[in-house]
Each structure stands twice: as C-alpha cells, then as structure tokens.
Design an enzyme around this catalytic site. Structure first.
Site, PDB file in Angstrom:
ATOM      1  N   GLU A   1       0.813  -1.222   0.000  1.00 38.93           N
ATOM      2  CA  GLU A   1       0.000   0.000   0.000  1.00 38.93           C
ATOM      3  C   GLU A   1       0.848   1.274   0.000  1.00 38.93           C
ATOM      4  OE1 GLU A   1      -3.730  -0.338   2.517  1.00 38.93           O
ATOM      5  OE2 GLU A   1      -2.558  -1.994   3.316  1.00 38.93           O
TER       6      GLU A   1
ATOM      7  N   SER B   1      -6.649  -1.888   1.360  1.00 35.51           N
ATOM      8  CA  SER B   1      -6.869  -1.306   0.032  1.00 35.51           C
ATOM      9  C   SER B   1      -7.324  -2.344  -0.981  1.00 35.51           C
ATOM     10  CB  SER B   1      -5.601  -0.600  -0.472  1.00 35.51           C
ATOM     11  OG  SER B   1      -5.280   0.480   0.362  1.00 35.51           O
TER      12      SER B   1
ATOM     13  N   TYR C   1      -9.869   3.634  -5.771  1.00 37.79           N
ATOM     14  CA  TYR C   1      -8.907   4.701  -6.000  1.00 37.79           C
ATOM     15  C   TYR C   1      -8.979   5.366  -7.366  1.00 37.79           C
ATOM     16  CZ  TYR C   1      -7.076   3.088  -1.595  1.00 37.79           C
ATOM     17  OH  TYR C   1      -6.961   2.762  -0.276  1.00 37.79           O
TER      18      TYR C   1
ATOM     19  N   ARG D   1     -12.136   3.369  10.833  1.00 39.45           N
ATOM     20  CA  ARG D   1     -13.219   3.148   9.875  1.00 39.45           C
ATOM     21  C   ARG D   1     -13.589   1.678   9.891  1.00 39.45           C
ATOM     22  NH1 ARG D   1     -11.121   3.457   4.600  1.00 39.45           N
ATOM     23  NH2 ARG D   1     -11.642   1.252   4.370  1.00 39.45           N
TER      24      ARG D   1
ATOM     25  N   ASP E   1     -15.663  -1.310   8.089  1.00 37.56           N
ATOM     26  CA  ASP E   1     -16.265  -1.697   6.811  1.00 37.56           C
ATOM     27  C   ASP E   1     -17.248  -2.835   7.036  1.00 37.56           C
ATOM     28  OD1 ASP E   1     -14.680   0.204   5.624  1.00 37.56           O
ATOM     29  OD2 ASP E   1     -13.121  -1.223   5.028  1.00 37.56           O
TER      30      ASP E   1
ATOM     31  N   GLU F   1     -13.884  -5.639   8.292  1.00 42.54           N
ATOM     32  CA  GLU F   1     -12.617  -5.306   8.932  1.00 42.54           C
ATOM     33  C   GLU F   1     -12.695  -3.933   9.564  1.00 42.54           C
ATOM     34  OE1 GLU F   1      -9.313  -4.018   6.095  1.00 42.54           O
ATOM     35  OE2 GLU F   1     -10.544  -5.278   4.788  1.00 42.54           O
TER      36      GLU F   1
ATOM     37  N   ASN G   1     -10.275  -0.517  10.154  1.00 38.34           N
ATOM     38  CA  ASN G   1      -9.078   0.177   9.687  1.00 38.34           C
ATOM     39  C   ASN G   1      -8.671   1.241  10.703  1.00 38.34           C
ATOM     40  OD1 ASN G   1      -8.956  -0.724   6.600  1.00 38.34           O
ATOM     41  ND2 ASN G   1     -11.079  -0.361   7.146  1.00 38.34           N
TER      42      ASN G   1
ATOM     43  N   GLY H   1      -7.571   5.421   4.710  1.00 40.54           N
ATOM     44  CA  GLY H   1      -7.051   6.313   3.678  1.00 40.54           C
ATOM     45  C   GLY H   1      -7.558   7.731   3.824  1.00 40.54           C
TER      46      GLY H   1
END
Length: 313
Positions: A13, A144, A211, A249, A251, A263, A265, A269
């Site tokens: 990443e 990612s 992205y 964050r 998900d 998961e 985070n 990002g």
C-alpha cells in the site's frame, strides 16, 4: 509545533500511503504547524530519519505492514514522540484480520465465517467446496483490497490463493456475502454519517473502485432508523472492543438488516477519494478541520496513556 507527516513504507500500500501523506500536507494549517515530510524507504532507516527531523509529533499517513500494524507506533513510543491514531495493541489487532474476527465472534458481532490457511501447504479445494462458492480470498494482513479476489469456482481458486500468499503467508477464505456495502467512520468516539458504496465497474469494492476517479458511487446512505442504529452500534462496539483510539473506519456488508463486519481500519485512507474525509464532510467537517481534530485528540490520548499533563511544542 513541528509535525512530521510519515508516509511511504514498503508494504503493498505504499502508493496509497504517499497519496494520503500528500493530501494531509496540502491541508495542514501552516500558520499552526511546521510540516516536515518523512518518507520511509527502509525499515532500518526509520528511527534515524525521525531523529534527524526533530519533530514534536508524527502524523501517520502509513498503510499496511510496518505502519498500520503497531510497529511504527512502538518505535515512536520508544522515542517519546506522540503520534496520531490508535496505539500499538489496537493497530496490531486490527491489522490481523484473523485475530480481529476471533474477537468479534467471541463478542457476538456478526462477521463472515471462513477458513484460515497458512500458505500453500494448507491448500485443500474440498474444504472450500464445503464452504460454498462464491468466496472471497484475501491476505490476512493488508488493506486497500490488494490481493483480494472474488472466486466463483475451483478453477479460479488456485490462482487467487497463490496471489494472496504472495502478499502474506496466512490467508482468509470467506463466503461472499451479497448485500449493501457500507463504511462507518468514527472520530473521537462518535460515529459519522454512514457511507453507502456501489462499485461502478465491478461486483465489489476492489482496488480500482476505491482509487480510480469514478470507480464507485460513495454517498451518505439513508437506512431505516432501526437498521441505521444497529449499524452505528456495531461499528462503535468494534471500535471499543479492539481498543481503537482517535479515529477508525469500520467496513460492513449489510445483508437484510444484519450488519456483517468485514474489517476495522485504524489508519484509513485520507486521499482525495477516501471515505473518511467524505463522511466527515457530510458531518460538516472540512479536511483541514478533520486533521486538526485528529491531531488534538491524538495529543490528548498520548498524554493520557503516557501519564503527562501536556506536551511542550
């Protein structure tokens, strides 16, 4: 205050990390901070880089191994330099998807069941057949969506497992849960507006969808009040259970009215296309205000953890 924006590294990443770092530097208030970019190229150089920079605080823009897994956090603690986000324990736990899932399951938080293989020695297509196709194959550590593949048959399994093993010896194989993809960002212990995600050109939220400009539709989603409350409570339960601090964050896949946690985070990002800044904007918080919140809350958290009243800058 002299702030070092730490980015780069050598995980898969790295490029996303560099984008996050550049975006952070763009919005930091230069009237309040002296901003120093610190780009990690080699593990053995990190401590010397930080010491040479003479920073008062580290703003972490790292993703993946040696950055999001508690390693850099531990090094900064040894140096006595405060840093943003969660501490060593939460960073390490959340980076390890298998351990995260074990803790969530023990706490009765819904998360996809599945298999854990330690490299190609555990390769056994029959166990996946019993699990039922389609499945998601993913590295145990990483983010990612790198190395993650949707597998619909045994013919596709071997290549997907080999690709995941290239990134991490331990891999997860989970049933593919169809539903609405959501992400719930948390800042300073409060859940921000929930973002719904719909990939534009793929069945799921893969790397390109995340992205590439126009890769996905990401906007605040309207859910029935009871379902929204359940999603928020689930995200906050994960945040507290895994001892996350400052921001994170979560998900989620919403199937019917059941949120399945994929998961957590700890360093999500912060690029121009990232979800946390979009959620913060929906709450009326600009990118600059979000950074200021992360910095101030992180300083308070490190003071509390390290038994100090304040940090001199």
């Amino acid at each position: 205050m002299k702030i070092g924006v730490i980015m780069g590294g050598f995980s898969s990443e790295r490029e996303v990390s560099l984008q996050t770092g550049q975006e952070m530097m763009r919005y930091l208030d230069r009237s309040r901070y002296e901003v120093v970019p610190i780009v990690i190229e080699r593990r053995e150089d990190f401590i010397a880089q930080v010491q040479r920079a003479g920073i008062d605080m580290a703003l972490l823009a790292l993703h993946g191994t040696y950055g999001e897994d508690g390693t850099v956090q531990g090094a900064l603690e040894t140096l006595g330099i405060p840093y943003t986000g969660s501490g060593v324990l939460a960073s390490s736990l959340c980076m390890n998807k298998r351990l995260t899932k074990m803790l969530l399951q023990a706490a009765c938080v819904c998360t996809p069941a599945g298999l854990v293989w330690q490299g190609m020695d555990d390769y056994d297509p029959q166990t996946v057949e019993r699990l039922g196709y389609p499945v998601i194959v993913k590295p145990n550590a990483g983010g990612s969506s790198i190395g993650i593949q949707l597998v619909r048959s045994e013919q596709e399994l071997l290549a997907a497992v080999q690709e995941a093993c290239r990134l991490d010896q331990a891999i997860l194989i989970e049933p593919y849960i169809q539903g609405t993809e959501l992400t719930c960002s948390i800042v300073d212990g409060e859940a921000l507006p929930i973002i719904g995600i719909r990939a534009a050109h793929s069945e799921w939220f893969d790397y390109k969808a995340k992205y590439e400009t126009g890769g996905a539709e990401e906007k605040v989603i309207r859910l029935p009040s009871a379902v929204e409350q359940r999603v928020r409570e689930t995200a906050l339960a994960c945040y507290r259970l895994l001892q996350c601090k400052v921001y994170a964050r979560v998900d989620i896949i919403l199937q019917g009215d059941i949120p399945y946690v994929l998961e957590v985070n700890t360093l999500p990002g912060m690029t121009a296309n990232s979800l946390l800044p979009k959620s913060a904007a929906a709450a009326g918080m600009s990118f600059a205000q979000l950074l200021e919140k992360i910095i101030s809350c992180s300083l308070q958290e490190r003071c509390r953890e390290w038994g100090r009243e304040t940090y001199a800058s």
